[in-house]
Design an enzyme around this catalytic site. Sequence first.
Site, PDB file in Angstrom:
ATOM      1  N   GLU A  54    -117.525 -43.714  11.423  1.00 39.48           N
ATOM      2  CA  GLU A  54    -118.196 -44.726  12.264  1.00 39.48           C
ATOM      3  C   GLU A  54    -119.683 -44.821  11.635  1.00 39.48           C
ATOM      4  O   GLU A  54    -120.248 -45.942  11.977  1.00 39.48           O
ATOM      5  CB  GLU A  54    -118.313 -44.008  13.660  1.00 39.48           C
ATOM      6  CG  GLU A  54    -117.110 -43.784  14.600  1.00 39.48           C
ATOM      7  CD  GLU A  54    -117.187 -43.108  15.532  1.00 39.48           C
ATOM      8  OE1 GLU A  54    -116.971 -41.672  15.612  1.00 39.48           O
ATOM      9  OE2 GLU A  54    -117.527 -43.531  16.684  1.00 39.48           O
ATOM     10  N   SER A  76    -114.707 -32.850  20.150  1.00 36.45           N
ATOM     11  CA  SER A  76    -115.471 -33.299  21.269  1.00 36.45           C
ATOM     12  C   SER A  76    -115.829 -31.876  22.032  1.00 36.45           C
ATOM     13  O   SER A  76    -114.932 -30.942  21.927  1.00 36.45           O
ATOM     14  CB  SER A  76    -114.597 -34.355  22.171  1.00 36.45           C
ATOM     15  OG  SER A  76    -114.917 -34.052  23.524  1.00 36.45           O
ATOM     16  N   LYS A 108    -109.528 -33.826  20.742  1.00 38.62           N
ATOM     17  CA  LYS A 108    -110.140 -35.159  19.937  1.00 38.62           C
ATOM     18  C   LYS A 108    -110.501 -34.594  18.607  1.00 38.62           C
ATOM     19  O   LYS A 108    -111.075 -33.344  18.393  1.00 38.62           O
ATOM     20  CB  LYS A 108    -111.246 -35.592  20.597  1.00 38.62           C
ATOM     21  CG  LYS A 108    -110.763 -36.445  22.038  1.00 38.62           C
ATOM     22  CD  LYS A 108    -111.846 -37.233  22.442  1.00 38.62           C
ATOM     23  CE  LYS A 108    -111.892 -38.592  21.506  1.00 38.62           C
ATOM     24  NZ  LYS A 108    -113.272 -39.223  21.761  1.00 38.62           N
TER      25      LYS A 108
END
Length: 452
Positions: free
Chosen positions: A285, A272, A278
């Site tokens: 996804e 991130s 993160k």
Amino acid sequence: MNRFSEPPDPDFDAINRSLDVDKRLWPFDVAQSRAHVAMLAAQGIIGAEDAGVIADALSAVEGELEAGIFPFEQSDEDIHMAIERRVSEIAGEAGGRIHTARSRNDQVATDLILFTREAAASSIAAIERLIAALIEAAESHIDWALPGYTHLQRAQPVYLSHHLLAYVWMLSRDRQRFQFVASQCSLLPLGSGALAGVNFDTDRGRVADELGFEGVTANSLDAVSNRDFIVDCLSASALCATHLSRLGAELVLWSSQEFGFVELPDRWTSGSSLMPQKKNPDAAELLRAKAPRVVGDLSSFLSVLHALPLAYNKDMQEDKEYLFDGVDTLALALAAATGMVEGARFDRDRMSEAAADGMIAATDLADLLVRRGVPFRESHALVGRIVREALAADRQLSSLTLDELRGYSTELDDEAVALLAQDGWLESKASEGGTALVRVREQLAAARALLG
Ligand code: ARG
């Protein structure tokens, strides 16, 4: 001059041009032109000398296209016209004979069928790579337990190997579908002319042999308007991508802190820009999100074909964008899925902890009662009550004592206590196709046999 008294409107050019999309068909266009010209010469339709000059020009054009130095021009509507124009520039008058006994209609159909045949073969190879990765992961995690889910609620434990192999069977069906796609690309359309056949004594069989087809199409109208193989290819791609979306969805869930079942390889994740801790499962996804795109390619293209009168219509020029997008998207999704499966690190403790949830043995307890002669519905209701009361008391089923169990039913004895305490839940699922290790080993052998 020709039939037209004014030049095309620039916007007409823009809507009519397909070059930017169909450029990538050039290797097929060159190959079919070569076979076509050789046949024309062998049949005495053009002279051998002209055929030689054209063949040399085709090789020169091929070199330019390969090297990325082909001089495209604004007036080149599509790749077929661009190649023919350039061949004529290089070959002079002889070049004007390349298009004898051929139309762009049978030409484009031939390029497309050659492209689709190759795409089917690459999809099969990519599917096989993913199958191999899944089999390897199943082998190295053969007896790692995790919960199996229904409604995303913990249902019954399974082995990770069993879960991963479920994808192998989906993919083996995808592979069969692409084998079918390839079978739909086995007859040569070239030689059908614009729609009705041609006025020359051609030898279509010779061209078919040279280009690796099993035979020639039987009906010229059908040959130039058939795009079924594209629909078949998009349909196989859409379903395969949909399978990968389910894998992607599971990887997203499993790699979350909430599940913590798997860590995806760094090279298939991103960080991130704001939150340094993160690790985002972007590729997983996108496996979810790419599938509807391929489904869209399929449904859009079916809509293009809908109600088209025979034979060729310019509408069909739109086929390429959908075909290429579907094929490319699936190739990327298969590569991503393979990379993630190969590099996934599963967390045995997290998975087995989740699978050891005592509540998960509820079905086995109900089955024990059934084996003792209690009707299934009755035992289902009774165990449901045991679960409800255990939950209310914040207790695991495995903490229930013999006396407590007896209080529910006299059929619940030491075996019931043992059943709840141990984790033989998985091994009890020894029916064919079940998760018990003997069955998973059988499955692995069958899965390995798929790859020959
Ligand atoms: N670019 C065209 C296509 O992809 C080639 C065929 C054109 N045929 C024609 N009659 N205008 O469909």
